[in-house]
Scaffold this motif. Structure first.
Motif, PDB file in Angstrom:
ATOM      1  N   ALA A   9      -0.154  -6.081  14.142  1.00 26.18           N
ATOM      2  CA  ALA A   9      -0.981  -6.701  15.174  1.00 26.18           C
ATOM      3  C   ALA A   9      -1.747  -7.878  14.587  1.00 26.18           C
ATOM      4  O   ALA A   9      -1.821  -8.958  15.192  1.00 26.18           O
ATOM      5  CB  ALA A   9      -1.939  -5.660  15.763  1.00 26.18           C
ATOM      6  N   VAL A  10      -2.298  -7.688  13.406  1.00 27.17           N
ATOM      7  CA  VAL A  10      -3.102  -8.755  12.812  1.00 27.17           C
ATOM      8  C   VAL A  10      -2.217  -9.967  12.493  1.00 27.17           C
ATOM      9  O   VAL A  10      -2.580 -11.100  12.805  1.00 27.17           O
ATOM     10  CB  VAL A  10      -3.815  -8.248  11.541  1.00 27.17           C
ATOM     11  CG1 VAL A  10      -4.417  -9.416  10.777  1.00 27.17           C
ATOM     12  CG2 VAL A  10      -4.889  -7.239  11.916  1.00 27.17           C
ATOM     13  N   MET A  38       0.839  -1.208   0.000  1.00 29.49           N
ATOM     14  CA  MET A  38       0.000   0.000   0.000  1.00 29.49           C
ATOM     15  C   MET A  38       0.861   1.241   0.000  1.00 29.49           C
ATOM     16  O   MET A  38       0.797   2.054   0.929  1.00 29.49           O
ATOM     17  CB  MET A  38      -0.908   0.013   1.238  1.00 29.49           C
ATOM     18  CG  MET A  38      -1.656  -1.292   1.435  1.00 29.49           C
ATOM     19  SD  MET A  38      -2.568  -1.297   3.001  1.00 29.49           S
ATOM     20  CE  MET A  38      -3.109  -2.997   3.031  1.00 29.49           C
ATOM     21  N   PRO A  39       1.641   1.421  -1.027  1.00 29.90           N
ATOM     22  CA  PRO A  39       2.587   2.539  -1.001  1.00 29.90           C
ATOM     23  C   PRO A  39       1.918   3.900  -1.080  1.00 29.90           C
ATOM     24  O   PRO A  39       2.467   4.885  -0.617  1.00 29.90           O
ATOM     25  CB  PRO A  39       3.461   2.290  -2.229  1.00 29.90           C
ATOM     26  CG  PRO A  39       2.648   1.413  -3.115  1.00 29.90           C
ATOM     27  CD  PRO A  39       1.658   0.681  -2.285  1.00 29.90           C
ATOM     28  N   GLY A  40       0.721   3.957  -1.636  1.00 28.53           N
ATOM     29  CA  GLY A  40       0.107   5.259  -1.874  1.00 28.53           C
ATOM     30  C   GLY A  40      -0.502   5.920  -0.660  1.00 28.53           C
ATOM     31  O   GLY A  40      -0.934   7.064  -0.733  1.00 28.53           O
ATOM     32  N   LEU A  41      -0.556   5.207   0.484  1.00 28.47           N
ATOM     33  CA  LEU A  41      -1.271   5.765   1.630  1.00 28.47           C
ATOM     34  C   LEU A  41      -0.591   7.009   2.182  1.00 28.47           C
ATOM     35  O   LEU A  41       0.638   7.073   2.242  1.00 28.47           O
ATOM     36  CB  LEU A  41      -1.353   4.721   2.741  1.00 28.47           C
ATOM     37  CG  LEU A  41      -2.251   3.512   2.471  1.00 28.47           C
ATOM     38  CD1 LEU A  41      -2.177   2.540   3.641  1.00 28.47           C
ATOM     39  CD2 LEU A  41      -3.682   3.936   2.218  1.00 28.47           C
ATOM     40  N   PRO A  42      -1.374   8.003   2.595  1.00 30.03           N
ATOM     41  CA  PRO A  42      -0.787   9.167   3.257  1.00 30.03           C
ATOM     42  C   PRO A  42      -0.167   8.764   4.589  1.00 30.03           C
ATOM     43  O   PRO A  42      -0.623   7.802   5.222  1.00 30.03           O
ATOM     44  CB  PRO A  42      -1.981  10.108   3.462  1.00 30.03           C
ATOM     45  CG  PRO A  42      -3.197   9.239   3.356  1.00 30.03           C
ATOM     46  CD  PRO A  42      -2.832   8.093   2.462  1.00 30.03           C
ATOM     47  N   ALA A  43       0.847   9.516   5.018  1.00 33.23           N
ATOM     48  CA  ALA A  43       1.685   9.093   6.142  1.00 33.23           C
ATOM     49  C   ALA A  43       0.926   8.644   7.384  1.00 33.23           C
ATOM     50  O   ALA A  43       1.145   7.524   7.854  1.00 33.23           O
ATOM     51  CB  ALA A  43       2.681  10.191   6.486  1.00 33.23           C
ATOM     52  N   PRO A  44       0.024   9.463   7.935  1.00 35.79           N
ATOM     53  CA  PRO A  44      -0.596   9.015   9.197  1.00 35.79           C
ATOM     54  C   PRO A  44      -1.377   7.726   9.016  1.00 35.79           C
ATOM     55  O   PRO A  44      -1.301   6.813   9.841  1.00 35.79           O
ATOM     56  CB  PRO A  44      -1.537  10.168   9.570  1.00 35.79           C
ATOM     57  CG  PRO A  44      -1.396  11.221   8.541  1.00 35.79           C
ATOM     58  CD  PRO A  44      -0.513  10.728   7.458  1.00 35.79           C
ATOM     59  N   VAL A  45      -2.104   7.619   7.912  1.00 39.79           N
ATOM     60  CA  VAL A  45      -2.879   6.401   7.656  1.00 39.79           C
ATOM     61  C   VAL A  45      -1.943   5.224   7.496  1.00 39.79           C
ATOM     62  O   VAL A  45      -2.196   4.117   7.988  1.00 39.79           O
ATOM     63  CB  VAL A  45      -3.745   6.574   6.390  1.00 39.79           C
ATOM     64  CG1 VAL A  45      -4.585   5.322   6.158  1.00 39.79           C
ATOM     65  CG2 VAL A  45      -4.610   7.803   6.497  1.00 39.79           C
ATOM     66  N   LEU A  46      -0.830   5.465   6.817  1.00 40.83           N
ATOM     67  CA  LEU A  46       0.112   4.375   6.597  1.00 40.83           C
ATOM     68  C   LEU A  46       0.645   3.845   7.927  1.00 40.83           C
ATOM     69  O   LEU A  46       0.728   2.640   8.133  1.00 40.83           O
ATOM     70  CB  LEU A  46       1.272   4.854   5.719  1.00 40.83           C
ATOM     71  CG  LEU A  46       2.317   3.777   5.420  1.00 40.83           C
ATOM     72  CD1 LEU A  46       1.706   2.627   4.636  1.00 40.83           C
ATOM     73  CD2 LEU A  46       3.504   4.362   4.650  1.00 40.83           C
ATOM     74  N   PHE A  47       0.970   4.773   8.846  1.00 42.01           N
ATOM     75  CA  PHE A  47       1.453   4.314  10.155  1.00 42.01           C
ATOM     76  C   PHE A  47       0.428   3.421  10.839  1.00 42.01           C
ATOM     77  O   PHE A  47       0.727   2.324  11.303  1.00 42.01           O
ATOM     78  CB  PHE A  47       1.765   5.509  11.070  1.00 42.01           C
ATOM     79  CG  PHE A  47       3.172   6.006  10.908  1.00 42.01           C
ATOM     80  CD1 PHE A  47       4.231   5.145  11.186  1.00 42.01           C
ATOM     81  CD2 PHE A  47       3.428   7.304  10.490  1.00 42.01           C
ATOM     82  CE1 PHE A  47       5.537   5.591  11.040  1.00 42.01           C
ATOM     83  CE2 PHE A  47       4.738   7.739  10.338  1.00 42.01           C
ATOM     84  CZ  PHE A  47       5.791   6.893  10.608  1.00 42.01           C
ATOM     85  N   VAL A  48      -0.805   3.915  10.862  1.00 41.53           N
ATOM     86  CA  VAL A  48      -1.858   3.134  11.506  1.00 41.53           C
ATOM     87  C   VAL A  48      -1.979   1.773  10.823  1.00 41.53           C
ATOM     88  O   VAL A  48      -2.051   0.724  11.464  1.00 41.53           O
ATOM     89  CB  VAL A  48      -3.205   3.898  11.464  1.00 41.53           C
ATOM     90  CG1 VAL A  48      -4.330   3.011  11.970  1.00 41.53           C
ATOM     91  CG2 VAL A  48      -3.104   5.176  12.279  1.00 41.53           C
ATOM     92  N   ALA A  49      -1.957   1.804   9.485  1.00 41.11           N
ATOM     93  CA  ALA A  49      -2.130   0.554   8.743  1.00 41.11           C
ATOM     94  C   ALA A  49      -0.977  -0.398   9.017  1.00 41.11           C
ATOM     95  O   ALA A  49      -1.180  -1.612   9.144  1.00 41.11           O
ATOM     96  CB  ALA A  49      -2.224   0.854   7.244  1.00 41.11           C
TER      97      ALA A  49
END
Ligand SMILES: Nc1ncnc2c1ncn2[C@@H]1O[C@H](COP(=O)(O)OP(=O)(O)OP(=O)(O)O)[C@@H](O)[C@H]1O
Ligand SMILES: [Mg+2]
Lengths: 389, 518
Positions: free
Chosen positions: A158-159, A141-152
């Motif tokens: 965790a998963v 998922m390279p396109g994710l914006p930074a904060p979302v990417l961190f969460v993801a």
């Protein structure tokens, strides 16, 4: 109750007034056979467990001191350089916290599972699964914006950790397979899996080594200070301690997992779904180890290579949990202490020539003594009144 | 009431075992408070008292499990220092605890011999000879080679008693030995205890059943809140006097009961078969129905399928054939947590194994199983205020003796453990109550309270399946009586239409001998 004795002394023998006054020599009393004895105690206060643990650790220090003398080094020198390397200055103290970060999380991983009487020895494998999960999110998922990417990425970790632990819990719940065996074996399986990924699909193009590319800098976890590697993962670990504490003490799930840890039979008679609770606690346990993997990857290494996990934080976490007597807050203290030992030992080796492997001995001795202290807590030492004419 | 002679007043030389000013303090509780008791040689001496009065603690002190904080124990006038039960046995004092200490997979003879052999090898032939002599002498039919785990509770108790006697003790302490026995078993035990006394054995017996005290004992010492109220000659008192000494006020001995008003069936068990795989018995085509507003008493000698029936109804085990419906819903294959949501309360026979978390606090045990109820949690988060309030209320109404609601459950006395379970199970308006020996180990006041509560629940519309070996309890509470034998219900009747003897005969089945074969 006819009388409430709010604060009955129970740990130390009660001073026996009418006899102490009789002018007996206390020392000879102590060594007189039968003058003291152990009595089973059904109930201990947490403070006493804390004292007992501290005493055990003090004895550990003495034993290690003796070992050091045998090697021919002054224990004071050894401990001084150990301390110097662990907490002696700002730099080393912060570095100790860096080392403690994954230990806190893997310690929690073991503690919560053990609380439920589920022997998850697979923290190490779940730690690696977490790193793999992180990288997989990063990679796909390279396109994710930074904060979302961190969460993801953390969610992925965790998963993956949870799923890896769930393999063992499903086998346990469905087929009664011993979870100790399965989690240990799953550690080996994921090691091989990681080697395959590193030398195949995820191998970096520009090197002959079995390792991934270095991650882009925007994915690095922020650091607290310019002069230290201490990263946001440490704060995350502390937050997870609070979360686990809350979960265990204040939620129905925590209530139920403690119940199955204490008495599975009564739990199921009282309508606790034992299988569901085991699946839940193993998933949480694995997720915690997975988060440790994410923290190490995003905060320190920024790439996975075959040395990733070489510190065996998953296994050390088991010892951390046991020494902490499965208390989440205790896990912080013990993890920091162990991290200090690990860092200090390097310094000690340089300064005094004592092999850093002494750390393993210290950990082992501390574990045994703390477990002994736990048993000792169930007894009380009391003086027997003598009435011989 | 008869005058209470002070223990010291007994003629010297007559006393064999004396507790003098014995005080034992546990954190938050004075379990024994300057206790003076004198036991005479070759008497049966009952210790009587409410739950938590300190009976077990006193017995444990006489048996060396605990040492008194103050005071001392005298044996034949000499101060006796007991550092462990081993010392007590050497001094000739033996005890059978409320919860047995046998090794289930080992044989009777091995259990008896454990710990008695100073030599390195086990001399079983000699032991067997003595044991067979014992059994023959006292007319007890137990095979010395039988595995202890397969014996009935009553038989296991015999093994415990003979094990103690095998050590050659002169003083035998029995802590609530009749709680696990059938009426016939109690008669047999008493017959033998009387004979042993006549042969010179001194017996200290703890029980809550006043009838037994009157039947059997020579003298009684009553404890209340750790203190001795007095020691009396049994011949000088009646049950009412003893009750008053114990509780400090008049006690109602009868629970009144209006005619039942039976509604829709809440439990329908049809022809269920259950194989014995867990050592908890089997069922062989058992059927029983309980209507709302009705108490159905199941009488039977333990080991005839009561545990299996309990397990099947609460869903811990599932029958191979047949069906179970609770409030009209088929629960034959349902898991316990599903069944619990139908409003089923259950009181298991073995409170420690199946009813409680001994390492939890008292308040946690009071909500165990109900933790997901709206009253105690929202969105998975425990409501501590509500839990504390409920715990305080339960401790108050059931007079649970504990230093605080946060006390670790393990430290409570036997009867107070049972009170926790009853308080928990009778809260929350259940539709069906499955109660196995609900008053086991409770003192008279608590027993009467629980019986009254069961009747109240019935009047409110709950159905009650009451399993008990105490036929008095069955007759007092039941609207219908069913007799269970060998995994089946062999008779259903009404209390007015039958007699104790008839029920007793049904309980014994067609012939007495095939009970051990299942
Ligand atoms: N090991 C212990 N630690 C703390 N408290 C204890 C311990 N043993 C007993 N107690 C407390 O001492 C009191 C007396 O207990 P004991 O077991 O002697 O009562 P009991 O008369 O045998 O009651 P019951 O009829 O219910 O068996 C109780 O309040 C109990 O909670
Ligand atoms: Mg008792």
């Amino acid at each position: 109750m006819s009388e409430q004795v709010a604060d009955a002394p129970q740990d130390s023998p009660r001073p026996d007034d009418h006899e102490a006054g009789a002018g007996r020599d206390p020392l000879s009393m102590l060594f007189q056979p039968g003058a003291w004895r152990l009595e089973r105690r059904l109930h201990t206060r947490p403070v006493y467990e804390l004292y007992a643990t501290l005493i055990a650790l003090a004895i550990t220090a003495v034993i290690i001191g003796l070992l050091v003398i045998i090697v021919g080094v002054s224990p004071l020198d050894a401990f001084a350089s150990l301390y110097e390397g662990a907490f002696g200055n700002r730099e080393s103290a912060l570095e100790t916290l860096v080392q403690a970060t994954p230990l806190i999380l893997t310690g929690l991983c073991a503690a919560i599972a053990f609380r439920a009487g589920v022997w998850n020895i697979g923290g190490q494998g779940q730690f690696i699964a977490g790193a793999i999960g992180t990288w997989w999110v990063y990679d796909t998922m390279p396109g994710l914006p930074a904060p979302v990417l961190f969460v993801a990425m953390f969610a992925g970790a965790a998963v993956f950790g949870a799923v890896w632990a769930t393999v063992a819990s499903v086998l346990l719940v469905r087929y009664g397979t011993n979870e100790i065996l399965t989690t240990v074996m799953l550690n080996f399986v994921i090691d091989s899996g990681l080697s395959w990924l590193l030398s195949g699909p995820w191998q970096a193009n520009d090197t002959p080594y079995s390792q991934t590319e270095r991650m882009v800098e925007s994915t690095f976890l922020p650091r607290f200070f310019d002069d230290s590697r201490l990263h946001l993962g440490f704060a995350l670990a502390l937050v997870m301690v609070a979360v686990v504490h809350f979960l265990v003490r204040r939620t129905t799930l925590g209530f139920e997992l403690r119940a199955i840890g204490v008495n599975k039979q009564a739990a199921s008679y009282k309508g606790v779904s034992v299988g569901a609770a085991i699946i839940a606690v193993m998933a949480i346990s694995g997720a915690l180890a997975g988060l440790a993997g994410a923290g190490e990857l995003l905060g320190l290494h920024h790439r996975i290579n075959f040395e990733f996990g070489g510190q065996a934080v998953g296994f050390t976490g088991i010892i951390v949990a046991l020494v902490a007597r499965l208390h989440p807050a205790g896990v912080i203290v013990v993890a920091v202490a162990f991290a200090g030992l690990i860092n200090g030992a390097t310094q000690m080796q340089v300064g005094t020539g004592i092999p850093a492997a002494l750390v393993d001995v210290i950990e082992g001795v501390a574990l045994v003594l703390v477990l002994l202290a736990a048993v000792a807590c169930r007894y009380r030492l009391r003086k027997i009144a003598h009435h011989h004419g | 009431m008869a005058d209470t002679d002070q223990s010291g007043a007994a003629a010297p030389g007559e006393n064999i075992l004396v507790a003098e000013e014995v005080t034992k303090v546990f954190p938050g509780v004075v379990a024994n408070d300057s206790v003076n008791v004198a036991i005479r040689r070759a008497e049966i001496h009952c210790l009587l008292g409410e739950n938590g009065a300190g009976k077990t603690t006193l017995a444990d002190i006489l048996y060396g499990v605990y040492q008194p904080d103050e005071g001392r124990v005298l044996l034949e006038g000499e101060p006796l220092e007991l550092n462990s039960p081993r010392d007590a046995i050497e001094a000739g004092i033996g005890m059978v605890h409320q919860h047995f200490e046998l090794v289930p997979p080992m044989s009777v003879i091995e259990n008896v011999v454990i710990g008695t052999q100073a030599k390195q090898w086990l001399d079983l032939t000699e032991a067997r000879r003595r044991l067979e002599e014992f059994f023959a002498d006292y007319d007890v039919e137990i095979d010395p080679d039988a595995e202890v785990g397969r014996l009935s509770v009553g038989e296991q108790q015999w093994v415990e008693i003979f094990k103690t006697l095998y050590f050659g003790v002169e003083i035998l302490i029995l802590d609530e030995p009749t709680a696990v026995l059938t009426p016939q078993g109690i008669d047999e035990l008493f017959r033998i205890l009387r004979r042993m006394r006549d042969e010179g054995l001194t017996i200290i017996l703890i029980t809550h059943k006043l009838k037994e005290v009157m039947d059997l004992s020579d003298r009684v010492t009553v404890l209340r809140r750790g203190k001795v109220v007095g020691t009396v000659d049994t011949a000088d008192v009646d049950q009412r006097d003893l009750a008053r000494m114990m509780v400090g006020r008049e006690v109602l001995m009868q629970a009144d009961k209006a005619a039942s008003n039976v509604g829709e069936p809440v439990l329908e068990v049809e022809e269920i078969h259950l194989e014995s795989d867990t050592g908890r018995g089997s069922l062989d085509g058992l059927s029983i129905t309980v209507g709302s507003g009705e108490i159905v008493g199941v009488a039977g000698v333990s080991g005839n399928g009561q545990n299996a029936l309990f397990d099947a109804v609460v869903g811990v085990r599932h029958p191979e054939t047949g069906s179970i419906r609770i409030t009209g819903q088929d629960t034959t294959e349902s898991a316990p947590h599903r069944i619990a949501t139908l409003g089923v309360a259950s009181v298991p026979a073995d409170r420690i194994a199946q009813g409680l978390m001994m390492d939890f606090s008292v308040k946690e045990n009071l909500v165990l199983g109900n933790q997901r109820e709206r009253q105690f949690s929202r969105a998975g988060i425990l409501n501590r205020g509500q839990i504390d309030a409920f715990a305080a209320e339960s401790i108050d109404t059931y007079e649970i003796k504990t230093p605080s609601a946060s006390q670790i459950t393990r430290t409570l006395s036997g009867g107070n453990l049972q009170k926790i379970i009853m308080a928990r199970e009778l809260s929350g308006q259940p539709q069906l109550i499955v109660a196995h020996q609900p008053t086991r180990g409770l003192d008279i006041a608590a027993t009467e309270y629980v019986r009254r509560r069961l009747i109240q629940e019935r009047d409110r519309g709950a159905g009650v399946l009451l399993m008990s070996e105490d036929l008095d309890e069955i007759f007092q509470l039941s609207d219908r009586i069913a007799v269970i034998y060998d995994g089946r219900i062999v008779a259903v009747t009404e209390p007015d239409a039958t007699t104790l003897e008839q029920i007793g005969m049904h309980m014994a089945g067609a012939s007495d001998t095939d009970r051990g074969s299942q």
